[in-house]
Design a protein around this motif. Structure first.
Motif, PDB file in Angstrom:
ATOM      1  N   PRO A 177     -67.075   7.254   3.661  1.00 40.59           N
ATOM      2  CA  PRO A 177     -65.743   8.354   2.287  1.00 40.59           C
ATOM      3  C   PRO A 177     -64.862   9.896   3.235  1.00 40.59           C
ATOM      4  CG  PRO A 177     -67.385   7.885   1.503  1.00 40.59           C
ATOM      5  CD  PRO A 177     -67.820   7.949   3.059  1.00 40.59           C
ATOM      6  N   ILE A 178     -64.002   9.712   2.566  1.00 34.64           N
ATOM      7  CA  ILE A 178     -62.921  10.984   3.540  1.00 34.64           C
ATOM      8  C   ILE A 178     -64.062  12.160   3.054  1.00 34.64           C
ATOM      9  CG2 ILE A 178     -60.821  11.850   2.887  1.00 34.64           C
ATOM     10  CD1 ILE A 178     -59.881   9.685   2.426  1.00 34.64           C
ATOM     11  N   ALA A 179     -65.126  12.224   2.214  1.00 33.42           N
ATOM     12  CA  ALA A 179     -65.482  13.598   1.716  1.00 33.42           C
ATOM     13  C   ALA A 179     -66.604  13.440   2.754  1.00 33.42           C
ATOM     14  CB  ALA A 179     -66.428  13.364   0.127  1.00 33.42           C
ATOM     15  N   GLN A 180     -66.328  13.036   3.060  1.00 33.05           N
ATOM     16  CA  GLN A 180     -67.546  12.836   4.853  1.00 33.05           C
ATOM     17  C   GLN A 180     -67.507  12.583   6.238  1.00 33.05           C
ATOM     18  OE1 GLN A 180     -71.095   9.749   3.572  1.00 33.05           O
ATOM     19  NE2 GLN A 180     -71.018  10.218   1.944  1.00 33.05           N
ATOM     20  N   ALA A 181     -66.142  13.196   6.190  1.00 34.05           N
ATOM     21  CA  ALA A 181     -65.399  13.394   7.166  1.00 34.05           C
ATOM     22  C   ALA A 181     -66.313  14.438   8.112  1.00 34.05           C
ATOM     23  CB  ALA A 181     -64.316  13.112   7.326  1.00 34.05           C
ATOM     24  N   GLY A 182     -66.322  16.141   7.564  1.00 34.17           N
ATOM     25  CA  GLY A 182     -66.915  16.761   7.606  1.00 34.17           C
ATOM     26  C   GLY A 182     -68.709  17.081   8.684  1.00 34.17           C
ATOM     27  N   ARG A 183     -69.488  15.952   7.567  1.00 40.36           N
ATOM     28  CA  ARG A 183     -70.987  15.532   8.582  1.00 40.36           C
ATOM     29  C   ARG A 183     -70.843  14.386   9.942  1.00 40.36           C
ATOM     30  NH1 ARG A 183     -73.639  11.391   7.968  1.00 40.36           N
ATOM     31  NH2 ARG A 183     -72.071  10.188   6.630  1.00 40.36           N
ATOM     32  N   LYS A 184     -69.935  13.579   9.385  1.00 40.46           N
ATOM     33  CA  LYS A 184     -69.327  12.655  10.421  1.00 40.46           C
ATOM     34  C   LYS A 184     -69.289  13.686  11.829  1.00 40.46           C
ATOM     35  CE  LYS A 184     -70.465   8.799  11.792  1.00 40.46           C
ATOM     36  NZ  LYS A 184     -71.971   7.999  12.243  1.00 40.46           N
ATOM     37  N   LEU A 185     -68.382  14.318  11.711  1.00 43.01           N
ATOM     38  CA  LEU A 185     -67.140  14.424  13.129  1.00 43.01           C
ATOM     39  C   LEU A 185     -68.651  15.804  13.877  1.00 43.01           C
ATOM     40  CD1 LEU A 185     -64.099  15.945  11.578  1.00 43.01           C
ATOM     41  CD2 LEU A 185     -64.447  13.767  13.481  1.00 43.01           C
ATOM     42  N   ALA A 186     -69.742  16.335  13.074  1.00 42.61           N
ATOM     43  CA  ALA A 186     -70.423  17.020  13.256  1.00 42.61           C
ATOM     44  C   ALA A 186     -71.657  16.480  14.550  1.00 42.61           C
ATOM     45  CB  ALA A 186     -71.048  18.020  11.790  1.00 42.61           C
ATOM     46  N   GLU A 187     -71.817  15.380  13.272  1.00 43.20           N
ATOM     47  CA  GLU A 187     -72.977  14.354  14.125  1.00 43.20           C
ATOM     48  C   GLU A 187     -71.930  13.767  15.656  1.00 43.20           C
ATOM     49  OE1 GLU A 187     -74.253  11.245  11.947  1.00 43.20           O
ATOM     50  OE2 GLU A 187     -74.734  12.497   9.976  1.00 43.20           O
ATOM     51  N   LEU A 188     -70.530  13.456  15.694  1.00 37.51           N
ATOM     52  CA  LEU A 188     -70.085  12.963  16.558  1.00 37.51           C
ATOM     53  C   LEU A 188     -70.328  13.764  18.157  1.00 37.51           C
ATOM     54  CD1 LEU A 188     -67.370  10.523  14.709  1.00 37.51           C
ATOM     55  CD2 LEU A 188     -69.495  10.066  16.178  1.00 37.51           C
ATOM     56  N   ALA A 189     -69.545  15.550  17.283  1.00 38.28           N
ATOM     57  CA  ALA A 189     -69.743  16.055  17.880  1.00 38.28           C
ATOM     58  C   ALA A 189     -71.148  16.301  18.916  1.00 38.28           C
ATOM     59  CB  ALA A 189     -69.351  17.172  17.451  1.00 38.28           C
ATOM     60  N   ALA A 190     -72.217  16.182  18.630  1.00 39.79           N
ATOM     61  CA  ALA A 190     -73.557  16.333  19.427  1.00 39.79           C
ATOM     62  C   ALA A 190     -73.453  15.533  20.504  1.00 39.79           C
ATOM     63  CB  ALA A 190     -74.970  16.626  18.466  1.00 39.79           C
ATOM     64  N   GLY A 191     -73.062  14.239  20.590  1.00 38.13           N
ATOM     65  CA  GLY A 191     -72.727  13.704  21.570  1.00 38.13           C
ATOM     66  C   GLY A 191     -72.206  13.809  23.112  1.00 38.13           C
ATOM     67  N   MET A 192     -70.782  14.750  22.330  1.00 32.91           N
ATOM     68  CA  MET A 192     -69.214  14.945  22.927  1.00 32.91           C
ATOM     69  C   MET A 192     -69.538  16.312  23.521  1.00 32.91           C
ATOM     70  SD  MET A 192     -66.793  12.260  22.049  1.00 32.91           S
ATOM     71  CE  MET A 192     -66.703  13.515  19.900  1.00 32.91           C
ATOM     72  N   PRO A 193     -70.288  17.045  24.104  1.00 35.50           N
ATOM     73  CA  PRO A 193     -70.290  17.976  24.265  1.00 35.50           C
ATOM     74  C   PRO A 193     -68.995  18.390  25.130  1.00 35.50           C
ATOM     75  CG  PRO A 193     -72.219  17.431  26.248  1.00 35.50           C
ATOM     76  CD  PRO A 193     -72.082  16.501  25.302  1.00 35.50           C
ATOM     77  N   ALA A 194     -68.500  20.208  25.450  1.00 35.98           N
ATOM     78  CA  ALA A 194     -67.247  20.270  25.240  1.00 35.98           C
ATOM     79  C   ALA A 194     -67.726  21.021  26.913  1.00 35.98           C
ATOM     80  CB  ALA A 194     -66.812  21.126  25.032  1.00 35.98           C
ATOM     81  N   ASP A 195     -66.807  20.811  27.657  1.00 33.37           N
ATOM     82  CA  ASP A 195     -66.606  21.193  29.619  1.00 33.37           C
ATOM     83  C   ASP A 195     -65.277  22.023  29.716  1.00 33.37           C
ATOM     84  OD1 ASP A 195     -65.679  18.850  30.422  1.00 33.37           O
ATOM     85  OD2 ASP A 195     -67.195  18.261  30.608  1.00 33.37           O
ATOM     86  N   ALA A 196     -65.001  22.709  31.265  1.00 34.34           N
ATOM     87  CA  ALA A 196     -63.452  22.536  31.041  1.00 34.34           C
ATOM     88  C   ALA A 196     -62.736  21.672  31.493  1.00 34.34           C
ATOM     89  CB  ALA A 196     -63.593  23.979  32.580  1.00 34.34           C
ATOM     90  N   ALA A 197     -63.496  20.330  32.490  1.00 32.37           N
ATOM     91  CA  ALA A 197     -62.447  19.265  32.411  1.00 32.37           C
ATOM     92  C   ALA A 197     -62.272  18.526  30.871  1.00 32.37           C
ATOM     93  CB  ALA A 197     -62.674  18.241  33.683  1.00 32.37           C
ATOM     94  N   ARG A 198     -62.780  18.550  30.187  1.00 33.24           N
ATOM     95  CA  ARG A 198     -62.418  17.805  28.868  1.00 33.24           C
ATOM     96  C   ARG A 198     -61.030  17.615  28.403  1.00 33.24           C
ATOM     97  NH1 ARG A 198     -68.669  15.578  26.914  1.00 33.24           N
ATOM     98  NH2 ARG A 198     -68.324  13.615  28.355  1.00 33.24           N
ATOM     99  N   GLY A 199     -61.280  19.659  27.846  1.00 33.48           N
ATOM    100  CA  GLY A 199     -60.653  20.816  27.164  1.00 33.48           C
ATOM    101  C   GLY A 199     -59.020  20.538  27.869  1.00 33.48           C
TER     102      GLY A 199
END
Length: 265
Positions: A177-199
């Motif tokens: 559901p749209i209301a759960q978008a924030g929670r799902k994005l947080a879960e997905l972000a844990a598997g995609m750590p940021a770095d300079a190349a990805r930025g």
């Protein structure tokens, strides 16, 4: 009050600092957007005879508002080219060190359909409608975004839905559901750590998607550029996405849409 006229005026009067909208005008504009969307939802719920297309417009409005609230940067209604066609991405979100392609749809009733079924059936009362599988549609756009970034940026997908959906066999992974978008994005972000190349890869992908696009003409007459996609950027300090990942997420599972391999950080 004419919301369609007032909202752009308020946004245009907000100050811009490093690409971030600030000031009382932004607060007022956000309130107007929420109020206008609430009115659309009320109208749709009280007039169930509207066609699916109108309901999907309301779903896109809701998803855009929610993603604008929980994500630091999101692009909406952007076009991306493939060797065979030009596709429209409903929502593209910067998430951790990667990107999330999100499709939005209105689902209200009992939904029969799985990840690989080409058609979903949605039954509400005596009415049954069929819709193309939104997961397969998002999968096309995920693959196009990966190709456009030349594999330098992890890209995954979500289907965000408005309405009261009941899935006969449970909602497929990646459909929330749209209301759960924030929670799902947080879960997905844990598997995609940021770095300079990805930025840098994200910046290059956005630059490519936001280029004005023209349609080839056999008469070689100038064709007006397509209106640029809308971009929402919020102050990172206002981000309200929870940083905790639910138990059993395995460090941030990224849904693998049919026909495309998952990308992991």
């Amino acid at each position: 009050m004419n919301l369609s006229a007032t909202l752009p005026d308020l946004l245009s009067t907000a100050a811009a600092i490093d690409g971030t909208l600030v000031g009382p005008a932004l607060v007022a504009a956000s309130a107007l957007l929420a109020a206008s969307f609430a009115g659309v939802l009320w109208a749709l719920r009280t007039t169930g005879g509207l066609p699916p297309g109108a309901r999907n417009i309301a779903a896109r409005m809701a998803a855009k508002a929610e993603l604008g609230r929980v994500a630091t940067t999101s692009l909406h209604d952007v076009r991306i080219g493939t060797p065979l066609e030009v596709l429209t991405i409903d929502h593209l979100v910067k998430n951790g060190g990667g990107a999330v392609v999100a499709g939005s749809v209105w689902l209200d009733g009992e939904v029969a359909g799985g990840a690989r079924d080409p058609i979903w059936h949605v039954r509400r009362g005596r009415e049954t409608i069929t819709i193309p599988n939104p997961m397969l549609q998002v999968a096309q756009r995920v693959q196009a975004a990966r190709q456009s970034s030349h594999g330098a940026l992890p890209v995954t997908g979500l289907v965000l839905y408005a309405g009261h959906a009941r899935f006969a066999n449970g909602a497929p992974e990646g459909v929330v559901p749209i209301a759960q978008a924030g929670r799902k994005l947080a879960e997905l972000a844990a598997g995609m750590p940021a770095d300079a190349a990805r930025g840098k890869a994200w910046t290059l992908l956005c630059a490519e998607l936001l280029k004005p696009k023209t349609v080839p003409s056999s008469r070689r007459t100038p064709v007006p550029a397509v209106k640029a996609a809308s971009v929402v950027r919020l102050d990172p300090n206002r981000r309200s996405v929870p940083r905790t990942v639910g138990r059993g997420s395995g460090g941030g599972e990224i849904f693998a849409f049919p026909g495309s391999a998952p990308s992991r950080g």
